[in-house]
Write a protein that holds these residues in place. Sequence first.
Motif, PDB file in Angstrom:
ATOM      1  N   THR A 128       0.823  -1.211   0.000  1.00 41.65           N
ATOM      2  CA  THR A 128       0.000   0.000   0.000  1.00 41.65           C
ATOM      3  C   THR A 128       0.855   1.259   0.000  1.00 41.65           C
ATOM      4  OG1 THR A 128      -0.158  -0.049   2.424  1.00 41.65           O
ATOM      5  CG2 THR A 128      -1.932  -1.106   1.176  1.00 41.65           C
ATOM      6  N   GLU A 129       2.117   1.118   0.382  1.00 43.94           N
ATOM      7  CA  GLU A 129       2.995   2.272   0.444  1.00 43.94           C
ATOM      8  C   GLU A 129       3.706   2.559  -0.881  1.00 43.94           C
ATOM      9  OE1 GLU A 129       5.632   1.346   3.611  1.00 43.94           O
ATOM     10  OE2 GLU A 129       4.072   1.306   5.158  1.00 43.94           O
ATOM     11  N   LYS A 130       3.598   1.636  -1.853  1.00 40.70           N
ATOM     12  CA  LYS A 130       4.340   1.822  -3.101  1.00 40.70           C
ATOM     13  C   LYS A 130       3.512   1.419  -4.326  1.00 40.70           C
ATOM     14  CE  LYS A 130       6.630  -2.618  -2.224  1.00 40.70           C
ATOM     15  NZ  LYS A 130       7.912  -3.330  -2.109  1.00 40.70           N
ATOM     16  N   ILE A 131       2.231   1.761  -4.317  1.00 42.00           N
ATOM     17  CA  ILE A 131       1.358   1.428  -5.438  1.00 42.00           C
ATOM     18  C   ILE A 131       1.573   2.411  -6.582  1.00 42.00           C
ATOM     19  CG2 ILE A 131      -1.059   1.311  -6.166  1.00 42.00           C
ATOM     20  CD1 ILE A 131      -1.770   0.348  -3.385  1.00 42.00           C
TER      21      ILE A 131
ATOM     22  N   ILE B 249     -10.302   3.547  -6.019  1.00 40.83           N
ATOM     23  CA  ILE B 249     -10.249   2.144  -6.410  1.00 40.83           C
ATOM     24  C   ILE B 249      -8.948   1.465  -5.951  1.00 40.83           C
ATOM     25  CG2 ILE B 249      -9.143   2.337  -8.686  1.00 40.83           C
ATOM     26  CD1 ILE B 249     -12.372   0.356  -8.011  1.00 40.83           C
ATOM     27  N   GLN B 250      -7.887   2.239  -5.737  1.00 39.79           N
ATOM     28  CA  GLN B 250      -6.616   1.661  -5.312  1.00 39.79           C
ATOM     29  C   GLN B 250      -6.560   1.430  -3.807  1.00 39.79           C
ATOM     30  OE1 GLN B 250      -4.104   4.728  -7.601  1.00 39.79           O
ATOM     31  NE2 GLN B 250      -2.970   2.830  -7.877  1.00 39.79           N
TER      32      GLN B 250
ATOM     33  N   VAL C   5      -5.075  -2.019  -8.395  1.00 46.83           N
ATOM     34  CA  VAL C   5      -6.539  -1.998  -8.359  1.00 46.83           C
ATOM     35  C   VAL C   5      -7.078  -2.569  -7.041  1.00 46.83           C
ATOM     36  CG1 VAL C   5      -6.790  -2.057 -10.867  1.00 46.83           C
ATOM     37  CG2 VAL C   5      -6.717  -4.219  -9.593  1.00 46.83           C
ATOM     38  N   GLY C   6      -6.220  -2.612  -6.036  1.00 44.88           N
ATOM     39  CA  GLY C   6      -6.691  -2.944  -4.695  1.00 44.88           C
ATOM     40  C   GLY C   6      -6.633  -4.397  -4.294  1.00 44.88           C
ATOM     41  N   TYR C   7      -5.883  -5.231  -5.065  1.00 43.20           N
ATOM     42  CA  TYR C   7      -5.764  -6.640  -4.704  1.00 43.20           C
ATOM     43  C   TYR C   7      -4.342  -6.947  -4.248  1.00 43.20           C
ATOM     44  CZ  TYR C   7     -10.333  -7.612  -6.756  1.00 43.20           C
ATOM     45  OH  TYR C   7     -11.680  -7.626  -7.021  1.00 43.20           O
TER      46      TYR C   7
END
Length: 260
Positions: free
Chosen positions: A129-132, A167-168, A229-231
């Motif tokens: 989550t810190e490097k999307i 969405i992310q 995309v959040g997975y």
Amino acid sequence: MQALLIDDEIVAVNALKRRVDWSRYHVDQVFTAQSMQEAQEIFRQQKIDFMLCDIEMPNGSGLELFEWVKIYYPLTECVYVTCHPEYKYIRKALKLGSADYILKPIDYEELDEVLCELVKRLDKATENTEKIEKIPDEIMQKLISQNVHTEQDQMIRDAKQFILEHIQETIYVEAIANQVHLNEQYLMRLFKKETGMTILEYITNERVTMAAELLVETNFPIVTVADSVGYGNYSYFTKIFKRYMGDNPKTYRQKHKTAE
């Protein structure tokens, strides 16, 4: 990290709590519940990272509980611990995205392997989550235009735009409801009535659609597409993508990039 154990048999839930060395999995606190209702109350008061849950319970099954959790607490992982080996249960559990399915009597070596893998994935999801990667603006605007501008109801239009813009991230129904100034339950009923989909189904559909765009329009590695995309769970992303698109992400990319 916090865990929740749910089983209507108090002996079973206490044995599980006692026999597992929870500190091995970085678990600071273990909560227990004997029904869906008790579990829901704990979720409302505590941040639960993962749950170990029986399937058949009175007044609400473990499958119904996880469906509820997926809507309100989508980051929580689930491992089913049950005496039911029937395919229909296993299929439904996997369709919901459960991390694993363990049969009773519990093989504690098997449970150890499952929990070690689960904790690794939770830790990795936190790091990711810190490097999307940022989704390209043209892709984001294309999807917003397709989905929002065709909607007649202003509340639903606003809800869709909020979902797409976040969405992310982990998307909570509460946050959507606050954005459009509606009660959560009313929003879910209105959304289903106006779109024919539940909010969770819509979020999943848009994540898969956006993933498909990223696979074709960018050179992001597939694991980066999943994160974008959040997975955080790559295997779950692959399973969901194939269910919606008919091909796994790698095959989909090869077909559509070649077609162009």
